[in-house]
Motif scaffolding. Structure first.
Motif, PDB file in Angstrom:
ATOM      1  N   LEU A  79      14.235   3.389   9.125  1.00 49.05           N
ATOM      2  CA  LEU A  79      14.480   3.832   7.755  1.00 49.05           C
ATOM      3  C   LEU A  79      15.925   3.562   7.355  1.00 49.05           C
ATOM      4  O   LEU A  79      16.200   3.120   6.228  1.00 49.05           O
ATOM      5  N   GLY A  80      16.850   3.816   8.282  1.00 49.71           N
ATOM      6  CA  GLY A  80      18.259   3.555   7.979  1.00 49.71           C
ATOM      7  C   GLY A  80      18.521   2.113   7.624  1.00 49.71           C
ATOM      8  O   GLY A  80      19.261   1.808   6.668  1.00 49.71           O
ATOM      9  N   PHE A  81      17.936   1.177   8.369  1.00 45.47           N
ATOM     10  CA  PHE A  81      18.101  -0.243   8.035  1.00 45.47           C
ATOM     11  C   PHE A  81      17.538  -0.534   6.648  1.00 45.47           C
ATOM     12  O   PHE A  81      18.146  -1.263   5.855  1.00 45.47           O
ATOM     13  N   ALA A  82      16.364   0.035   6.341  1.00 42.64           N
ATOM     14  CA  ALA A  82      15.738  -0.227   5.042  1.00 42.64           C
ATOM     15  C   ALA A  82      16.557   0.356   3.901  1.00 42.64           C
ATOM     16  O   ALA A  82      16.652  -0.254   2.825  1.00 42.64           O
ATOM     17  N   VAL A  83      17.152   1.517   4.111  1.00 44.08           N
ATOM     18  CA  VAL A  83      18.023   2.112   3.081  1.00 44.08           C
ATOM     19  C   VAL A  83      19.276   1.265   2.918  1.00 44.08           C
ATOM     20  O   VAL A  83      19.709   0.958   1.794  1.00 44.08           O
ATOM     21  N   ASP A  84      19.885   0.868   4.049  1.00 45.91           N
ATOM     22  CA  ASP A  84      21.096   0.045   3.976  1.00 45.91           C
ATOM     23  C   ASP A  84      20.831  -1.272   3.259  1.00 45.91           C
ATOM     24  O   ASP A  84      21.717  -1.802   2.561  1.00 45.91           O
ATOM     25  N   GLU A  85      19.624  -1.803   3.422  1.00 47.17           N
ATOM     26  CA  GLU A  85      19.282  -3.085   2.796  1.00 47.17           C
ATOM     27  C   GLU A  85      18.796  -2.926   1.361  1.00 47.17           C
ATOM     28  O   GLU A  85      18.470  -3.928   0.702  1.00 47.17           O
ATOM     29  N   GLY A  86      18.720  -1.699   0.869  1.00 46.90           N
ATOM     30  CA  GLY A  86      18.266  -1.452  -0.492  1.00 46.90           C
ATOM     31  C   GLY A  86      16.774  -1.610  -0.677  1.00 46.90           C
ATOM     32  O   GLY A  86      16.292  -1.736  -1.816  1.00 46.90           O
ATOM     33  N   ARG A  87      16.009  -1.542   0.407  1.00 48.21           N
ATOM     34  CA  ARG A  87      14.569  -1.743   0.316  1.00 48.21           C
ATOM     35  C   ARG A  87      13.802  -0.431   0.215  1.00 48.21           C
ATOM     36  O   ARG A  87      12.627  -0.421  -0.134  1.00 48.21           O
ATOM     37  N   VAL A  88      14.450   0.673   0.566  1.00 49.78           N
ATOM     38  CA  VAL A  88      13.851   1.995   0.435  1.00 49.78           C
ATOM     39  C   VAL A  88      14.870   2.914  -0.228  1.00 49.78           C
ATOM     40  O   VAL A  88      16.054   2.897   0.098  1.00 49.78           O
ATOM     41  N   ASP A  89      14.377   3.726  -1.155  1.00 50.72           N
ATOM     42  CA  ASP A  89      15.198   4.695  -1.894  1.00 50.72           C
ATOM     43  C   ASP A  89      14.824   6.091  -1.407  1.00 50.72           C
ATOM     44  O   ASP A  89      13.665   6.504  -1.517  1.00 50.72           O
ATOM     45  N   LEU A  90      15.785   6.795  -0.851  1.00 52.79           N
ATOM     46  CA  LEU A  90      15.509   8.144  -0.344  1.00 52.79           C
ATOM     47  C   LEU A  90      15.001   9.082  -1.418  1.00 52.79           C
ATOM     48  O   LEU A  90      14.291  10.053  -1.124  1.00 52.79           O
ATOM     49  N   ALA A  92      13.070   8.162  -3.981  1.00 50.77           N
ATOM     50  CA  ALA A  92      11.764   7.755  -4.494  1.00 50.77           C
ATOM     51  C   ALA A  92      10.689   8.627  -3.861  1.00 50.77           C
ATOM     52  O   ALA A  92      10.864   9.182  -2.771  1.00 50.77           O
ATOM     53  N   THR A  93       9.562   8.764  -4.535  1.00 47.32           N
ATOM     54  CA  THR A  93       8.459   9.526  -3.941  1.00 47.32           C
ATOM     55  C   THR A  93       7.742   8.671  -2.901  1.00 47.32           C
ATOM     56  O   THR A  93       7.728   7.434  -2.985  1.00 47.32           O
ATOM     57  N   VAL A  94       7.160   9.346  -1.933  1.00 49.09           N
ATOM     58  CA  VAL A  94       6.349   8.628  -0.941  1.00 49.09           C
ATOM     59  C   VAL A  94       5.212   7.895  -1.640  1.00 49.09           C
ATOM     60  O   VAL A  94       4.913   6.730  -1.338  1.00 49.09           O
ATOM     61  N   LEU A  95       4.593   8.561  -2.608  1.00 51.95           N
ATOM     62  CA  LEU A  95       3.450   7.975  -3.303  1.00 51.95           C
ATOM     63  C   LEU A  95       3.812   6.662  -3.987  1.00 51.95           C
ATOM     64  O   LEU A  95       2.971   5.757  -4.099  1.00 51.95           O
ATOM     65  N   SER A  96       5.058   6.527  -4.438  1.00 52.22           N
ATOM     66  CA  SER A  96       5.439   5.322  -5.171  1.00 52.22           C
ATOM     67  C   SER A  96       5.317   4.059  -4.319  1.00 52.22           C
ATOM     68  O   SER A  96       5.215   2.952  -4.862  1.00 52.22           O
ATOM     69  N   TYR A  97       5.322   4.213  -3.008  1.00 51.26           N
ATOM     70  CA  TYR A  97       5.180   3.053  -2.130  1.00 51.26           C
ATOM     71  C   TYR A  97       3.724   2.702  -1.868  1.00 51.26           C
ATOM     72  O   TYR A  97       3.431   1.671  -1.253  1.00 51.26           O
ATOM     73  N   PHE A  98       2.809   3.545  -2.367  1.00 52.75           N
ATOM     74  CA  PHE A  98       1.383   3.323  -2.155  1.00 52.75           C
ATOM     75  C   PHE A  98       0.637   3.523  -3.477  1.00 52.75           C
ATOM     76  O   PHE A  98      -0.146   4.459  -3.640  1.00 52.75           O
ATOM     77  N   PRO A  99       0.885   2.639  -4.438  1.00 53.43           N
ATOM     78  CA  PRO A  99       0.303   2.823  -5.772  1.00 53.43           C
ATOM     79  C   PRO A  99      -1.220   2.830  -5.770  1.00 53.43           C
ATOM     80  O   PRO A  99      -1.832   3.373  -6.694  1.00 53.43           O
ATOM     81  N   GLU A 100      -1.829   2.264  -4.734  1.00 54.16           N
ATOM     82  CA  GLU A 100      -3.288   2.256  -4.673  1.00 54.16           C
ATOM     83  C   GLU A 100      -3.863   3.658  -4.514  1.00 54.16           C
ATOM     84  O   GLU A 100      -5.059   3.876  -4.748  1.00 54.16           O
ATOM     85  N   LEU A 101      -3.018   4.632  -4.116  1.00 58.63           N
ATOM     86  CA  LEU A 101      -3.471   6.018  -3.948  1.00 58.63           C
ATOM     87  C   LEU A 101      -3.138   6.893  -5.153  1.00 58.63           C
ATOM     88  O   LEU A 101      -3.451   8.086  -5.160  1.00 58.63           O
ATOM     89  N   ASP A 102      -2.517   6.313  -6.166  1.00 56.34           N
ATOM     90  CA  ASP A 102      -2.012   7.107  -7.289  1.00 56.34           C
ATOM     91  C   ASP A 102      -3.122   7.910  -7.973  1.00 56.34           C
ATOM     92  O   ASP A 102      -2.928   9.084  -8.311  1.00 56.34           O
ATOM     93  N   ALA A 103      -4.275   7.311  -8.188  1.00 56.14           N
ATOM     94  CA  ALA A 103      -5.353   8.016  -8.897  1.00 56.14           C
ATOM     95  C   ALA A 103      -5.939   9.144  -8.060  1.00 56.14           C
ATOM     96  O   ALA A 103      -6.421  10.150  -8.609  1.00 56.14           O
TER      97      ALA A 103
END
Length: 458
Positions: A79-90, A92-103
């Protein structure tokens, strides 16, 4: 490309790094005196040097073994690498990374769980939602986690909750398009020279994140050293110091009635009375001790984890900050872990095929065979069979992921089977007269996996 020299931890005598070796002896002796603790390996680092290391046979230095929840600290590092690389936003909601589950995910608290909440075990659930999530998601823990509404507002309460870490793993695998291991390999494993790994996967093919990582003890020590140096390895900044600070500070109070579990929780790291740690079931530890410029890696089979930590604080920590005798070196004994004790009587060795007796505690283990010429033990569970050479009294014989020792006592054959890629030992008592066996665990593997899965995942 990193060179081999950059990936190797330098070795040093304890005194050269200001460590009193007698304190290491006192620590090992204190743990040996505990009734529910058994050291399997120990590595002590100070000023970036390995000053003490030992593996108790049949455990060996290069063997990857199950780290249990120390896995969480490796997932946090991804997670630290992904945050440092700007690929994950602390934030952001968990759900936002899985839009197929939004409904499907309609509960407002579930929709509000942020990445930082799951990183800090603060999803709002009252306790571990592992079984509820697995049921709600029909085996898909990530989906089931988001479909299991928290009882509290996210970020307000602590609960040690396996699906939180699994959500982090799922996010890393979603944003990278590959496995957690594949993401960590060029960023962490290759620079640190960690080459032998395996990670348990869920039915969806995701590496589970919260447990299941198999690595050698030295890999645990190296991760601790990376954090102790604020993300620097061999003069290269792998992780940002901002991540190290964020991941290892207390984000939430824990309220756990054990001193070293009541110091607050970071991002998949426990705060301790001294420093912070990765902490796995049955006494797997990565202790990072900034006050002593030290790291301690421990693997063990311990039900008394508080007792092991108390021995660290009482005996080992003072030795790491003492004025060391200049000529003292640490010379650990070579005594292996004890096996079954013999009574001196050994019946004629004949092949045995035994069925479960009334005291058997492993219902899936339906047959134990002992064959001769050469001596071998075979364990049948379902459609699978494990076979290993039968070790002699007082000695361990290793066959792949199994090590055995045996002894005759009271007309029965006692066999201990150590699954060397895990902390676990199985006790077998074979009764030729009755045609039965009894089996019990010294410590039960979490999740009750089949015996054939008690090894590095292939």
């Amino acid at each position: 490309m990193r060179t081999l020299g950059e990936a190797v931890l330098p070795r040093s005598g304890p005194a050269a790094q200001g460590v009193d070796a007698s304190g290491i002896d006192r620590f090992v002796t204190a743990v040996a005196a505990l009734s529910d603790a058994e050291l399997h390996s120990l590595m002590v680092l100070r000023h970036g040097h390995v000053v003490a290391e030992h593996w108790w046979p049949p455990y060996e230095p290069g063997t990857p073994r199950l780290a249990y929840s120390v896995s969480k600290s490796f997932t946090s590092t991804a997670l630290g690498f992904a945050v440092d690389e700007g690929r994950v936003d602390l934030d952001a909601t968990v759900l936002s990374y899985f839009p197929e589950l939004d409904a499907e995910v309609t509960d407002e608290r579930s929709r509000a769980i942020r990445v930082r909440h799951v990183a800090a075990m603060a999803s709002g659930h009252d306790g571990d939602a592992f079984e509820r999530a697995r049921t709600a998601g029909d085996g898909d823990m990530l989906r089931g986690f988001l479909l299991t509404p928290p009882e509290h507002e996210p970020g307000t309460v602590f609960a040690y909750n396996q699906p939180c870490t699994h959500a982090l793993s799922a996010i890393i695998q979603r944003i990278s398009g590959g496995s957690l291991t594949a993401y960590l390999r060029p960023r962490l494993f290759e620079p640190l020279g960690i080459t032998r790994t395996g990670w348990t996967r869920d039915p969806q093919g995701r590496e589970i994140g919260f447990s299941g990582l198999h690595v050698p003890t030295e890999a645990i020590a190296k991760l601790g050293q990376l954090y102790l140096r604020n993300g620097v390895w061999a003069d290269r900044q792998l992780l940002s110091p901002q991540w190290v600070e964020e991941a290892t500070r207390a984000h939430i109070t824990t309220g756990v009635p054990e001193t070293d579990w009541d110091q607050g929780y970071g991002f998949q790291f426990w705060r301790s009375r001294h420093g912070y740690r990765g902490d796995g079931a049955y006494g797997q530890f990565m202790l990072v001790l900034p006050e002593a410029d030290a790291v301690v890696a421990i693997t063990s089979q311990s039900l008394d984890a508080p007792g092991v930590l108390e021995a660290v604080w009482t005996h080992l920590l003072p030795a790491l900050t003492a004025d060391a005798p200049p000529d003292r070196v640490w010379t650990p004994g070579t005594v292996p872990l004890p096996g079954p004790a013999a009574d001196g009587l050994q019946p004629d060795r004949t092949p045995l095929t035994l069925r479960p007796g009334t005291g058997n505690q492993l219902p899936g283990l339906h047959t134990v065979q002992v064959v001769t010429g050469p001596d071998e033990i075979r364990l049948r569970e379902g459609d699978s069979e494990l076979a290993a050479a039968l070790g002699a009294p007082g000695a361990w014989t290793t066959t792949g992921p199994l090590a055995t020792a045996s002894a005759w006592a009271g007309g029965q054959l006692h066999v201990d089977v150590i699954f060397v890629e895990t902390p676990h030992r199985l006790h077998l008592r074979l009764d030729p007269a009755a045609g039965t066996f009894e089996a019990r665990w010294e410590t039960s593997p979490l999740g009750d996996p089949p015996l054939s899965e008690l090894r590095v995942p292939r």
